[in-house]
Structure formats: C-alpha cells, structure tokens
Design a protein around this motif. Structure first.
Motif, PDB file in Angstrom:
ATOM      1  N   GLY A 498       0.808  -1.216   0.000  1.00  0.00           N
ATOM      2  CA  GLY A 498       0.000   0.000   0.000  1.00  0.00           C
ATOM      3  C   GLY A 498       0.841   1.265   0.000  1.00  0.00           C
ATOM      4  O   GLY A 498       2.070   1.239  -0.053  1.00  0.00           O
ATOM      5  N   VAL A 499       0.166   2.341   0.061  1.00  0.00           N
ATOM      6  CA  VAL A 499       0.820   3.638  -0.033  1.00  0.00           C
ATOM      7  C   VAL A 499       0.202   4.551   1.001  1.00  0.00           C
ATOM      8  O   VAL A 499      -1.018   4.640   1.096  1.00  0.00           O
ATOM      9  CB  VAL A 499       0.597   4.221  -1.453  1.00  0.00           C
ATOM     10  N   PRO A 500       1.023   5.223   1.816  1.00  0.00           N
ATOM     11  CA  PRO A 500       0.419   6.132   2.787  1.00  0.00           C
ATOM     12  C   PRO A 500      -0.083   7.368   2.057  1.00  0.00           C
ATOM     13  O   PRO A 500       0.441   7.727   1.010  1.00  0.00           O
ATOM     14  CB  PRO A 500       1.587   6.490   3.713  1.00  0.00           C
ATOM     15  N   PRO A 501      -1.112   7.987   2.574  1.00  0.00           N
ATOM     16  CA  PRO A 501      -1.623   9.195   1.940  1.00  0.00           C
ATOM     17  C   PRO A 501      -0.579  10.294   2.029  1.00  0.00           C
ATOM     18  O   PRO A 501       0.335  10.214   2.847  1.00  0.00           O
ATOM     19  CB  PRO A 501      -2.862   9.548   2.755  1.00  0.00           C
TER      20      PRO A 501
END
Lengths: 512, 208
Positions: A498-501
């Motif tokens: 995933g990717v952090p905002p």
C-alpha cells in the motif's frame, strides 16, 4: 500444521475433527468428479467412432497405471504444500515461479477445455433423447443453454451437490453401469468373447496415441482429493488412500465398460456401431445395447442418470475452474477482483461468473457457426483438455523431483525420485505417441493443421505464462515474490504494502 | 465497544440483522477478533504463525476469559490457524450472546412456514453503524488510526468486507487501508494475514 494429539483428550482436536471429511467422502468426490456414466456413455462411443480407437480398454488400464505412478509423488508432495489442489502450486514450489505461472495458464486452458464441452455434450444427447421420446424439435443449443444457466446459477449460489446426494447418485450410476456391463458381456456378438482390446500389444498400434488421450480425458477429476487435504481428518492418509482407491475404481470401471461394449457389438463392429449411434436421432450405443438386453425402461433410467452425471460433472469442473481462477486472483497473478469472496454464499462470485461468460461465448460461437456440438465441441474440446491434463501431470512429476531434491522431508527414495521418474517416462511416452497420432484422434488428414494447432495451443499458453511472470517480476515484485507459496506462508505475508496518503508520507517508512 | 462486537456490527445488515458473510468466514473473522482483543489487552502475542501466551491473568470480559482459558488448557495447539478454525465454530453464537447481554443486540423471532428464524438485531442502529462509519471516515481522509481501529480495518480486509466499508471506491482509500494493515504491530499483522488466508482456503476447499 503440526498437531500432536494426545489422543481423544484434546477438546480442540475433537471439535475440529467433527466436521472434517473422512476417506469415504473424499473417494466419492473423486469418483463423481470423474463422472463414470458421462465417460462411458458419452465419451467412449464417440472415441470409438471418431478415432477408431479399438485399444481403448487397454488404454484405460495403461493410463491408470501411469497415473498411479504419478500419484505416489503427487500425494506425498501434497502433504507439504498449501493450495495442494492446484497443479501450479506444485510447479511453483518445485520448479520456480515462471514455470508456476506457465502451468497455471496451462491448467486454466485444460480445465476450461474439460468443462465447456460438457455443455455441448449435454445439449446434443439430451435434445436427441427428448426429440426422440416426445417428438419435439429442440436444437442442441437450447439444452446446452439450459444446463449452462443451471450450472451458472448454482455456481454463484454456491450450491454444491452435498455429499449425501452425490453419494446416492454415484452409487446409482455405478450400479447401472455394472448392470449394463454385465448385460453386454453376457450377450457377446457372435457368441464368443475376445480379450484383444485389453492386450498390452496394443501399445504399438497406431490408434494407441489417440486412445490414451481419450482415456485420460475420462480420468479428469482423479486429482481432486488433494483439494480437500486440509479439511480431512487425517491429512497424511486420507488424500493418499482416496486418490489410489478412486483411481483404481475409475480405471477398472472404464476399462471394463469400454471392453464390455465391444464384446456386445463384436470387436470388429464396435467402431461401425459407435459411428451409427452418433447420428442425432440415434440412441447412444450403450443405451441401445441396454434397450436390447434389458428393456426400454432400464435404458430410460440409465439415460436419466447419464444426464445427472453430466450435470454433476459440469458443476464439478465449473467449480474447479472457479477455484483456480479465484486462487490466481488472490495471488494477483490474474486480476485481483477474481479473488473476491465477501458474499453471503461464500462463493467466488467473480471467478464463477467469468467462467460462465466464457462458456456462453463458446456456445454462441458454435451455435452461430453451425459447428458440431458432439464431435467438435464435446469430443475435440474434451480431448484437448485431456491432453492438457497429460502436460500438467508431466510438469508436476518433474516438480515433485525438484521439490524433494532440496530437502527430502522424510519421504522415501521411491516416493520422491523413482516413482516420479517412472511417471515422467510413462507420461512422456504417452504424450509423444499422442502428438504423433493426433490426426487419428481427430479423424482428420495427416497433414491437416488442426492436428498441430490443438496440442500446440498449450505451448502458446505456456509462453504467455512465462511472459506474464516476467512482467509481474518487473512491475509488481511484491506480488511476484508470493506466487504459489500460498497465503499460509507467514514469512511471505501476502498483504499489499500500500501507499500512505500524502499527509502521512513524511518521515514514515514503508511497512512490510 | 470491543473489537469482536464492532466487527459483528460491520458484518451485519443493520436493518435485517442478517450476516453479510458466509457462516464460516464470519466465524473466522470473529475468532480473529477475539484473539485480537486478547492481543490488544496484552494477554497474547504471536510470531511465526503461532500464538504465545504472555499474561495469564484473567481478562475482565467473560468471553475473553473463556477463550484465554481454552488456549492455556491446550498448550500443544499454538498454530493460529487451528485457533481460528476452532473458535470460529462457535464465535458467531458466543459473540452474539455477549452482545445480547450488553444490550447491543436484541433477539427477534420470525415465524416462517417451516421453522422459526431467530435474528439478532442491533438495538441502536446508529450505534451499530458507528464502527463502519468511523473506519470509513478515517480511511477516506487518510487520518491516523489507533491500533484497535487498525485491527478492525484488518479484519474487514481479511473477510473481504472492504467494499462494504469503502463503498465509494476511491483507490487512495484502498491503498491507505493496505498501508495501515502493513504497519500494524507484527502480531496483529500475522493474525490478519492468517485470517485472510484461512478465509481463502475455506472457499477453495469448497467448505463454503
């Protein structure tokens, strides 16, 4: 999963054992997946007629022995890996991810080629019978669409034939089959019984390559015990015993029935009589013989069980394709939506519907083009699947050796090396003869391109698989790293990183 | 609310009380939630696929107490998967009962033609919708989640309820969810991973 059970005193073990499957249930699953009546009434006469495969009885025995050798390594390796119901898991663990992905696509083509033709066969036989019995004028594709719809709906609702219904149907099928065989053997044409078609000398004949492809098509489903491994009471024993017992039952039933049929018609007439029985308004050979020897009512009962056998086989293979597609979606080798569960029925809905859509497209194609549902869809398609099964078995045998080469995990030399090598030799020989005689199988001219195109389709699919694997390795290395290892492997926890905002990104490292 | 209770609400249709998951998958999710509650309270840890008992002191909650006792009583079983399967068999009932006692659910019987169906309806629909609303709010805004909510989000992912919670389907919300899960403390991350794989295996083995 290491469970040391202090026998009987573990509350947990006892509770879990309650709804686990025993050996008889798994044997039933295996044999019904192979669909005895579908093979004997549908496939065998078609094989006799189209390929002139007089050595079919022997071919069934030869394939049974070959598969038995294969299963030694197969069931042993099944104990040590997860997702043991899928050939590509074996290929990945034994031979690496690129081969694993290639095998996954080969298996998908195989199982679709085994599944979709059943719609064609059902449509042909049922429309023929209904037209004959009730003076109707049904098209084959009307009946095909009916079964397609039924299987599609059951697939999405996740209504599997529960084991009791399955057991009853299967026992009825086998009983009817044995009675049919008995009647056939008891009424030999010309008064004498010939054992020629069972003789090992058949191995040298031209028709042998064709016969084995037909034979292995009939065995499809033999590998399914491994699917239930983790749901069984005794993982070590259940899969092994069920597989070998199932294989024996299937092999003897098929060889016996194919031979009995030729006894009743006379071995010189079996091809001609089979060909006659393939006309749309003719009765299937086995049922015509049944009508002669046992009466019309018995023949009708046999036909009804034949139909339910085809329905059961369709459901079974539809579930197999859905299961493969679902597992591949979960691993994100195929698009992730295919791996979704989240429905009340617990069905892999997206995977199931995808398979149904594909089936529908094939039916439409055949209906629109006016192609033959029996020979071209049911028989060509089915045997294409059978050939693919041979390829999967070959790859898996090599994978077994590769897997145990690094660590024998307590398995004997026979199990991890000798039996697989024998299996590779046997299957390799069979594949060679099959490719050599593919034109005989299809009953086309020796230079007809179709005899190369069909088997070569697996090479094409394998190449696509290798490209796909390379692409995944480059573009999505985290997905690539977890292929085929199964979600159980904690060291490769398959969670998307995933990717952090944007707001969170500063100063926070990537997890996992 | 306790994690398992909140998960129960998320996995339930608020008006009819019907579960949105297949019974076995619901069981796995609730079992994981119960184990998660014990982990959050410091009684259990996890590593290498096994759970570890850290603190044997009886937890406050009666159901958590029962679960911990069961785990302590069977030291030969430590694989997370086994406990998910075992607890999962009775978790929907046990958690449902706990919520009944706490007044979160109320029993409703409806008489059909052949049999009476018992459903557990939320007593307060907005309270029942709160866990899901809260998760949705944090995930779509990229706000920080505490470890309780992180675990809940993980269980939502593991049982494929993601699209129910994130119904507006914004890709960055899904990606943030993935990031949250991968940044959970290792024991909870393992629990979530094991639950996800157990749910998948149940579908593959046709036990749904």
């Amino acid at each position: 999963m290491a469970e040391q059970k202090p026998a009987g005193r573990s509350f947990v073990s006892a509770a879990l054992a309650e709804d686990r499957l025993g050996i008889p249930s798994v044997i039933f699953f295996v044999v019904s997946a192979a669909a005895p009546l579908t093979v004997v009434i549908g496939l065998v006469p078609t094989g006799y007629a189209v390929a002139g495969a007089k050595s079919l009885p022997f071919a069934f025995l030869a394939v049974a022995v070959t598969l038995a050798l294969f299963c030694v390594g197969y069931v042993a390796m099944a104990r040590h890996i997860s997702n043991a119901g899928a050939f590509y898991a074996y290929a990945t663990r034994g031979l690496g991810r690129p081969v694993g992905v290639a095998t996954a696509l080969i298996a998908l083509l195989t199982y679709n080629a085994l599944m979709i033709p059943l719609y064609g066969g059902f449509g042909f036989f049922v429309s023929g019978w209904l037209n004959g019995k009730f003076n109707l004028n049904l098209n084959w594709w009307t009946c095909s669409l009916a079964i397609w719809l039924l299987v599609g709906i059951l697939g999405v609702l996740r209504v599997d034939l529960n084991s009791k219904i399955l057991a009853v149907l299967l026992i009825a099928e086998v009983t009817v089959l044995l009675i049919l065989d008995g009647a056939d053997i008891g009424n030999p044409a010309g008064g004498s019984v010939s054992f020629d078609s069972l003789a090992p000398a058949n191995i040298a004949g031209v028709g042998f390559g064709a016969a084995v492809v037909i034979a292995i098509t009939g065995f499809a489903g033999f590998e399914s015990a491994a699917v239930y491994g983790e749901e069984t009471r005794n993982r070590r024993r259940t899969v092994a015993v069920s597989t070998f017992v199932g294989l024996s039952i299937i092999g003897l039933l098929y060889a016996g029935s194919a031979w009995a049929m030729s006894v009743a018609t006379g071995s010189d007439q079996i091809v001609a009589k089979s060909a006659e029985s393939l006309a749309p308004d003719a009765a299937p050979l086995v049922l015509a013989l049944a009508g002669e020897h046992l009466g019309a009512t018995f023949a009708d009962i046999a036909f009804v069980l034949f139909s339910t056998s085809m329905i059961a086989a369709s459901i079974s293979f539809h579930n197999t394709v859905a299961r493969y597609t679902f597992a591949l979606g979960r691993e994100r080798v195929l698009p992730a939506p295919l791996g979704r569960t989240g429905t009340r029925t617990g069905a892999p809905v997206v995977a199931s519907v995808s398979q149904s859509v594909l089936g529908f497209l094939v039916l439409v194609l055949f209906a629109v083009m006016g192609w033959d549902p029996l020979v071209q869809l049911f028989y060509y398609g089915g045997t294409l699947g059978g050939f693919g099964l041979l390829v999967c078995v070959l790859i898996t045998s090599v994978a077994v050796i590769g897997f145990f080469a690094r660590d024998s995990r307590g398995e004997s030399v026979w199990t991890r090396l000798i039996a697989p090598i024998l299996a590779i030799v046997a299957v390799g020989f069979v594949i060679f003869r099959a490719v050599e005689n593919f034109y005989v199988l299809l009953n086309v001219a020796e230079d007809d391109p179709l005899r190369w195109i069909l088997p070569a389709s697996y090479l094409v699919v394998a190449a696509i698989g290798l490209l796909l694997a390379a692409g995944l390795k480059a573009a999505k290395p985290d997905v690539y790293a977890t292929i085929g290892l199964g979600a159980d492997s904690v060291a490769n926890v398959i969670l998307p990183t995933g990717v952090p905002p944007q707001a969170e990104r500063a100063g926070v490292g990537r997890g996992a | 609310m306790l994690v398992a209770d909140e998960f129960y609400h998320v996995a339930q249709d608020e008006s009819s009380g019907k579960p949105l998951l297949h019974a076995r998958i619901l069981g796995l999710g609730l079992a994981a939630a119960l184990l998660g509650e014990l982990m959050l309270a410091g009684h259990l840890g996890a590593g290498d696929g096994n759970i570890v008992v850290i603190n044997q002191r009886p937890p406050e909650d009666a159901l958590a107490h029962t679960v911990l006792d069961q785990i302590i009583a069977e030291p030969q079983h430590r694989d997370i998967g086994i406990w998910l399967a075992f607890l999962g068999k009775t978790a929907p009932d046990e958690v449902g009962q706990r919520m009944l006692r706490a007044g979160l659910l109320t029993r409703s019987e409806s008489r059909g033609l052949l049999r009476t169906t018992v459903r557990y309806l939320p007593t307060d629909r907005s309270a029942a919708a709160w866990p899901e609303t809260r998760l949705r709010r944090f995930l779509t805004r990229g706000e920080q989640l505490n470890v309780h909510d992180g675990l809940l989000a993980g269980l939502v992912f593991a049982t494929d309820l993601t699209r129910k919670v994130l119904w507006d389907g914004q890709p960055q919300s899904f990606q943030y969810l993935a990031w949250v899960i991968s940044n959970l403390p290792p024991p909870l991350r393992e629990l979530v991973a094991k639950t996800h794989s157990a749910a998948g295996n149940v579908v593959v083995a046709h036990r749904t």
